[in-house]
Design a protein around this motif. Structure first.
Motif, PDB file in Angstrom:
ATOM      1  N   ALA A  99       0.847  -1.200   0.000  1.00  0.00           N
ATOM      2  CA  ALA A  99       0.000   0.000   0.000  1.00  0.00           C
ATOM      3  C   ALA A  99       0.882   1.250   0.000  1.00  0.00           C
ATOM      4  O   ALA A  99       1.871   1.320   0.733  1.00  0.00           O
ATOM      5  CB  ALA A  99      -0.892   0.011   1.234  1.00  0.00           C
ATOM      6  N   PHE A 145       8.499  -5.668  -9.046  1.00  0.00           N
ATOM      7  CA  PHE A 145       7.350  -5.874  -9.920  1.00  0.00           C
ATOM      8  C   PHE A 145       6.714  -4.517 -10.164  1.00  0.00           C
ATOM      9  O   PHE A 145       6.825  -3.619  -9.325  1.00  0.00           O
ATOM     10  CB  PHE A 145       6.324  -6.807  -9.271  1.00  0.00           C
ATOM     11  CG  PHE A 145       6.538  -8.263  -9.601  1.00  0.00           C
ATOM     12  CD1 PHE A 145       7.595  -8.961  -9.042  1.00  0.00           C
ATOM     13  CD2 PHE A 145       5.693  -8.923 -10.476  1.00  0.00           C
ATOM     14  CE1 PHE A 145       7.808 -10.296  -9.348  1.00  0.00           C
ATOM     15  CE2 PHE A 145       5.884 -10.265 -10.788  1.00  0.00           C
ATOM     16  CZ  PHE A 145       6.938 -10.945 -10.227  1.00  0.00           C
ATOM     17  N   GLU A 148       0.842  -1.972 -13.554  1.00  0.00           N
ATOM     18  CA  GLU A 148       0.472  -0.706 -14.188  1.00  0.00           C
ATOM     19  C   GLU A 148      -0.851  -0.848 -14.920  1.00  0.00           C
ATOM     20  O   GLU A 148      -1.206  -1.929 -15.385  1.00  0.00           O
ATOM     21  CB  GLU A 148       1.542  -0.274 -15.209  1.00  0.00           C
ATOM     22  CG  GLU A 148       2.939  -0.090 -14.647  1.00  0.00           C
ATOM     23  CD  GLU A 148       3.076   1.100 -13.719  1.00  0.00           C
ATOM     24  OE1 GLU A 148       2.148   1.930 -13.659  1.00  0.00           O
ATOM     25  OE2 GLU A 148       4.104   1.185 -13.037  1.00  0.00           O
TER      26      GLU A 148
HETATM   27  O1  PMT Z   1      -0.735 -11.600  -5.715  1.00  0.00           O
HETATM   28  P1  PMT Z   1      -1.386 -11.862  -7.061  1.00  0.00           P
HETATM   29  O2  PMT Z   1      -2.891 -11.859  -6.954  1.00  0.00           O
HETATM   30  O3  PMT Z   1      -0.836 -13.099  -7.722  1.00  0.00           O
HETATM   31  O4  PMT Z   1      -1.049 -10.622  -8.016  1.00  0.00           O
HETATM   32  C1  PMT Z   1       0.271 -10.409  -8.447  1.00  0.00           C
HETATM   33  C2  PMT Z   1       0.615  -8.919  -8.530  1.00  0.00           C
HETATM   34  C3  PMT Z   1      -0.186  -8.268  -9.648  1.00  0.00           C
HETATM   35  C4  PMT Z   1       0.326  -8.231  -7.194  1.00  0.00           C
HETATM   36  C5  PMT Z   1       2.150  -8.884  -8.816  1.00  0.00           C
HETATM   37  O5  PMT Z   1       2.415  -9.527 -10.019  1.00  0.00           O
HETATM   38  C6  PMT Z   1       2.661  -7.431  -8.859  1.00  0.00           C
HETATM   39  O6  PMT Z   1       2.635  -6.768  -9.870  1.00  0.00           O
HETATM   40  N1  PMT Z   1       3.156  -6.933  -7.705  1.00  0.00           N
HETATM   41  C7  PMT Z   1       3.584  -5.553  -7.540  1.00  0.00           C
HETATM   42  C8  PMT Z   1       2.378  -4.707  -7.360  1.00  0.00           C
HETATM   43  C9  PMT Z   1       2.737  -3.284  -7.030  1.00  0.00           C
HETATM   44  O7  PMT Z   1       2.544  -2.877  -5.913  1.00  0.00           O
HETATM   45  O8  PMT Z   1       3.306  -2.580  -7.965  1.00  0.00           O
HETATM   46  P2  PMT Z   1       3.787  -1.049  -7.802  1.00  0.00           P
HETATM   47  O9  PMT Z   1       4.044  -0.608  -9.182  1.00  0.00           O
HETATM   48  O10 PMT Z   1       2.816  -0.279  -6.947  1.00  0.00           O
HETATM   49  O11 PMT Z   1       5.133  -1.154  -6.996  1.00  0.00           O
HETATM   50  C10 PMT Z   1       6.370  -1.359  -7.647  1.00  0.00           C
HETATM   51  C11 PMT Z   1       7.307  -2.158  -6.785  1.00  0.00           C
HETATM   52  O12 PMT Z   1       7.641  -1.402  -5.612  1.00  0.00           O
HETATM   53  C12 PMT Z   1       6.762  -3.498  -6.315  1.00  0.00           C
HETATM   54  O13 PMT Z   1       7.808  -4.454  -6.388  1.00  0.00           O
HETATM   55  C13 PMT Z   1       6.360  -3.236  -4.873  1.00  0.00           C
HETATM   56  O14 PMT Z   1       6.525  -4.412  -4.058  1.00  0.00           O
HETATM   57  C14 PMT Z   1       7.329  -2.130  -4.458  1.00  0.00           C
HETATM   58  N2  PMT Z   1       6.781  -1.181  -3.463  1.00  0.00           N
HETATM   59  C15 PMT Z   1       5.734  -0.381  -3.775  1.00  0.00           C
HETATM   60  C16 PMT Z   1       5.266   0.531  -2.837  1.00  0.00           C
HETATM   61  C17 PMT Z   1       5.887   0.601  -1.572  1.00  0.00           C
HETATM   62  N3  PMT Z   1       5.463   1.447  -0.630  1.00  0.00           N
HETATM   63  N4  PMT Z   1       6.925  -0.202  -1.296  1.00  0.00           N
HETATM   64  C18 PMT Z   1       7.386  -1.086  -2.215  1.00  0.00           C
HETATM   65  O15 PMT Z   1       8.351  -1.812  -1.973  1.00  0.00           O
END
Ligand code: PMT
Length: 224
Positions: A99, A145, A148
């Motif tokens: 989140a 990951f 988007e």
């Molecule tokens: O769990 P499932 O139902 O199988 O679904 C898989 C998925 C769609 C959740 C997975 O494949 C995926 O895409 N996970 C990353 C989702 C995400 O939060 O993406 P983001 O673009 O918001 O974040 C980018 C990266 O930064 C991610 O690796 C996330 O873990 C990391 N992040 C983001 C926000 C935060 N405050 N801290 C983080 O470390």
């Protein structure tokens, strides 16, 4: 015979969504089921790795053979566990949907409804992956990951730079059968040098194997 390509290698995986409390009975969450991250953890275990899985709440049963399973709820709890476990991890794969915000004030008692509007003030969470990128050790491989809904490649590439990643797995979560809660996923693997490899619709377990194959081969992973 089992594939032993990760024997003795510590792999840290995060999975599922974090949940951010509003009051004792309510939270802010997201649609991540944990399937992608659990598939990566299971695949790494099958290759002999010492796998630590840090997971937000999920209905899934953790794979057998983990070195450690660390259940967490909020992004801040996930960050504490991840920063601690990343210290001696060779590979860190962040499939969790963390989140970006939490409720500024968490009510002690269940919030009662009335006739007025209710405003929730949200504060930013720390970015765990950004913190990992800042602390990245020599030889450590960081895989993020990116979920988007628009400008997939552009947004994912920006995250590689900003978060000091080696790879980002970009999934277009608007496509059917891909992203949140599906058994399959549709991904593009983007490397730090900007090269992109695109895969057809495959099961999350098959994709986990492909991601680990690329990391092992390209980063010359051996026991350290
Ligand atoms: O769990 P499932 O139902 O199988 O679904 C898989 C998925 C769609 C959740 C997975 O494949 C995926 O895409 N996970 C990353 C989702 C995400 O939060 O993406 P983001 O673009 O918001 O974040 C980018 C990266 O930064 C991610 O690796 C996330 O873990 C990391 N992040 C983001 C926000 C935060 N405050 N801290 C983080 O470390």
């Amino acid at each position: 015979k089992e594939n032993e390509s990760l024997r003795g290698v510590k792999v840290l995986v995060t999975a599922a969504g974090t949940v951010e409390p509003i009051d004792p009975v309510r939270y802010i969450g997201n649609r991540s089921s944990g399937k992608m991250g659990y598939a990566i953890a299971a695949e790494a275990v099958s290759r002999g790795a010492d796998v630590v899985l840090v997971s937000g709440p999920s209905a899934l049963i953790p794979p057998e053979g983990l070195k450690e399973f660390i259940p967490v709820e909020s992004a801040r709890e996930m960050m504490d566990a991840v920063l601690r476990e990343a210290e001696d991890s060779r590979i860190v794969i962040k499939a969790a949907a963390v989140a970006d915000y939490h409720a500024k004030e968490v009510a002690d008692q269940k919030i009662k409804k009335n006739d007025k509007e209710l405003t929730l003030v949200l504060e930013k969470n720390p970015d765990i992956l950004f913190e990992l990128g800042k602390r990245k050790k020599e030889g450590q491989v960081l895989v993020g990951f990116a979920a988007e809904t628009q400008n997939l490649i552009e947004n994912a590439k920006a995250k590689v730079e900003k978060k000091n990643l080696d790879y980002i797995v970009a999934n277009d979560v608007t496509k059917p059968q891909a992203g949140f809660n599906s058994e399959t996923n549709l991904i593009k693997l983007i490397r730090r040098d900007g090269s992109i490899e695109e895969f057809p619709l495959l099961s999350k377990r098959e994709l986990a194997g492909i991601i680990l194959d690329r990391v092992i081969e390209e980063k010359k992973i051996q026991k350290i």
